[in-house]
Enzyme design. Sequence first.
Site, PDB file in Angstrom:
ATOM      1  N   ASP A 199     -27.955   0.864 -25.963  1.00 47.77           N
ATOM      2  CA  ASP A 199     -26.968  -0.567 -25.592  1.00 47.77           C
ATOM      3  C   ASP A 199     -25.857   0.322 -25.060  1.00 47.77           C
ATOM      4  O   ASP A 199     -25.123   1.466 -25.378  1.00 47.77           O
ATOM      5  CB  ASP A 199     -26.442  -0.830 -26.930  1.00 47.77           C
ATOM      6  CG  ASP A 199     -25.334  -2.008 -26.773  1.00 47.77           C
ATOM      7  OD1 ASP A 199     -26.004  -3.196 -26.462  1.00 47.77           O
ATOM      8  OD2 ASP A 199     -24.357  -1.810 -27.076  1.00 47.77           O
ATOM      9  N   GLU A 257     -29.212   0.209 -21.148  1.00 55.28           N
ATOM     10  CA  GLU A 257     -28.169  -0.872 -20.616  1.00 55.28           C
ATOM     11  C   GLU A 257     -26.979  -0.289 -19.718  1.00 55.28           C
ATOM     12  O   GLU A 257     -26.120   0.091 -20.188  1.00 55.28           O
ATOM     13  CB  GLU A 257     -27.820  -1.710 -21.587  1.00 55.28           C
ATOM     14  CG  GLU A 257     -27.308  -3.030 -21.133  1.00 55.28           C
ATOM     15  CD  GLU A 257     -26.255  -3.523 -22.101  1.00 55.28           C
ATOM     16  OE1 GLU A 257     -25.996  -4.634 -21.878  1.00 55.28           O
ATOM     17  OE2 GLU A 257     -25.430  -2.748 -22.830  1.00 55.28           O
ATOM     18  N   ASP A 327     -27.692 -12.031 -23.209  1.00 59.14           N
ATOM     19  CA  ASP A 327     -26.501 -12.002 -22.979  1.00 59.14           C
ATOM     20  C   ASP A 327     -26.313 -12.668 -21.703  1.00 59.14           C
ATOM     21  O   ASP A 327     -25.064 -12.931 -21.162  1.00 59.14           O
ATOM     22  CB  ASP A 327     -26.064 -10.487 -22.538  1.00 59.14           C
ATOM     23  CG  ASP A 327     -25.939  -9.607 -23.644  1.00 59.14           C
ATOM     24  OD1 ASP A 327     -25.703 -10.101 -24.844  1.00 59.14           O
ATOM     25  OD2 ASP A 327     -26.255  -8.216 -23.544  1.00 59.14           O
TER      26      ASP A 327
HETATM   27  C1  NOJ Z   1     -24.685  -5.285 -25.011  1.00 62.70           C
HETATM   28  C2  NOJ Z   1     -25.460  -6.090 -25.808  1.00 62.70           C
HETATM   29  O1  NOJ Z   1     -26.727  -6.530 -25.121  1.00 62.70           O
HETATM   30  C3  NOJ Z   1     -24.603  -7.293 -26.087  1.00 62.70           C
HETATM   31  O2  NOJ Z   1     -25.267  -8.336 -26.962  1.00 62.70           O
HETATM   32  C4  NOJ Z   1     -23.529  -6.700 -27.044  1.00 62.70           C
HETATM   33  O3  NOJ Z   1     -22.578  -7.663 -27.221  1.00 62.70           O
HETATM   34  C5  NOJ Z   1     -22.839  -5.600 -26.255  1.00 62.70           C
HETATM   35  N1  NOJ Z   1     -23.671  -4.637 -25.539  1.00 62.70           N
HETATM   36  C6  NOJ Z   1     -22.016  -4.752 -27.224  1.00 62.70           C
HETATM   37  O4  NOJ Z   1     -22.632  -3.915 -27.868  1.00 62.70           O
END
Ligand code: NOJ
Length: 556
Positions: A199, A257, A327
């Site tokens: 993440d 990510e 997201d």
């Molecule tokens: C990316 C995640 O996919 C998202 O859902 C999250 O709110 C943020 N990172 C913070 O961890």
Amino acid sequence: MKQQWWKEAVAYEIYPRSFMDSNGDGIGDLAGILSKLDYLKELGVSLLWICPIFPSPNDDNGYDISDYQGIQPEFGTMDEFDALLAAVHARGMRLMLDLVLNHTSDEHPWFIDSRSSRTSAKRDWYIWRDGRNGGPPNNWESIFKGPAWEFDEVTGQYYLHIFSRKQPDLNWTNPAVTEAFSHIIRWWLDKGVDGFRLDAVSHMKKDPLFADARRLKGAPPPFSMKKYMNVPGILDIVDRLFQRSFNLYADAVTVGEANGVKAARALEWVGEEQRRMSMLFSFEHLDLWEDEAGTRLDVPALKKALFSWQKALNGKGWNALFIENHDIARVVSSWGDDTRYRAESATTLATLYFLLQGTPFIYQGQELGMTNFPFRSIDEFNDIRDRNTFLHHIQQGMSPAAALKTVARVARDNSRTPMQWDASKNAGFTSGTPWLKVNPNHTTINVDEESRDPKSVLNYYKQLIALRKRFPTLVYGATTPVLPDHPRLVAYTRHDAKSRILVLCNASNRPSRYHNPETPLLLHDALLLANRPVPRHATLTGVILQPWEARVYRLK
Ligand code: NOJ
Ligand code: CA
């Protein structure tokens, strides 16, 4: 190109709260996932990514972790996790967990210790600074709106949180933090987990000077993230962690990510020689539309983003392919047409990204063509980002109705509504009250219904997955864009010494002519897949593709 199991895999993202509830408390859980493994196996996916399942106060639904080696009680127990992992492996599938490295929960024992005094042994595990002129240390803003600093009465300093105030950022310049996470990662990999989605990795390094961010013209966002995204030196942090963890496990998969990483820098992150991550979730193709103004899909811009990554990594690294996740809003509602051409646009969008070079990811419900939720009130939102954004707009003077409309278009909760299993009350997701409302269209868009309809989005996804399995060219072959400047068509070939395959997608509501002197003859017998009936005659002059029509041909 080096062969690796995760390159051949088709991945599936599970948002555990919303996938399947086994005990009627309205919240999806591990036993629920276990009960649906056969569905996933039959769909054809082979790598599961489950969003965070660790203990969490749920300020950001699991992305605020308070124990990295436990299981959130509402999801189940460690024994249930072990059973799930074994059942995944027994079906020849693999499992990836979600590791939040940038921050923990403020309820994690590390942070509780850190905030207890300025001399705590864990003080330097997080980012503490004195205020400036009676305010925060600098002007950085949280990605979830508002200042990125929170004042803490106990010790009279501010801590940094680039997400919510319950998600304090870790200090990755501290070797103790690297050590702690290396241990956690090895512990899970030793348990048999096949890898991790990482993440927010591009945020792990901050500007060492903590200088003010540059104000941007216009909104949103009115500030630059440059001081805490892709800051030079970020890869040293990654290397220190990887050398002590992932690099000791040759077979483990990692998907970072990586907001802000552009194709030009992709190799540094995922080049095979660099021995860093296996793949990245790039945001370049999302950033184009993730604005609240509701900009329509710009096909040439989309192609530019996708093809630049294809080119950058061909032969040297590997792409993660995706058009949906937890997201972003549902793709059929944002890029496609969820009223006039729902099934057609869902399947065309599927075809256009899925057959590129890389590992395709499907987000739960995407395979059904699930749509955005018809939000009528802010009370229907659960997500902290959606709610904060709504309040932000109100503070800026927007009317509640306009703010609702603006947020609803891009709300993360659009994709977090419960998975639609059947037409019954609550879509077969729970026997209780679901934590987030079920989309009313579950009466027609659901697994049960779509399994029985050969023309459904679900059955198209099955064919797409089967096709990719049948042709190694669709896995390892190179990609060549075709008619890259065409305003509505997304077309490309995949090719290697054995075959050449043409992917043709009309990403628009208008009929579009495909004509390309290099591939003049499209024989009906060579049609591998189509989302609409295709006339039998071959053509030398090109074909007319109907709105949201997709075809895949094997070329001579
Ligand atoms: C990316 C995640 O996919 C998202 O859902 C999250 O709110 C943020 N990172 C913070 O961890
Ligand atoms: Ca449950």
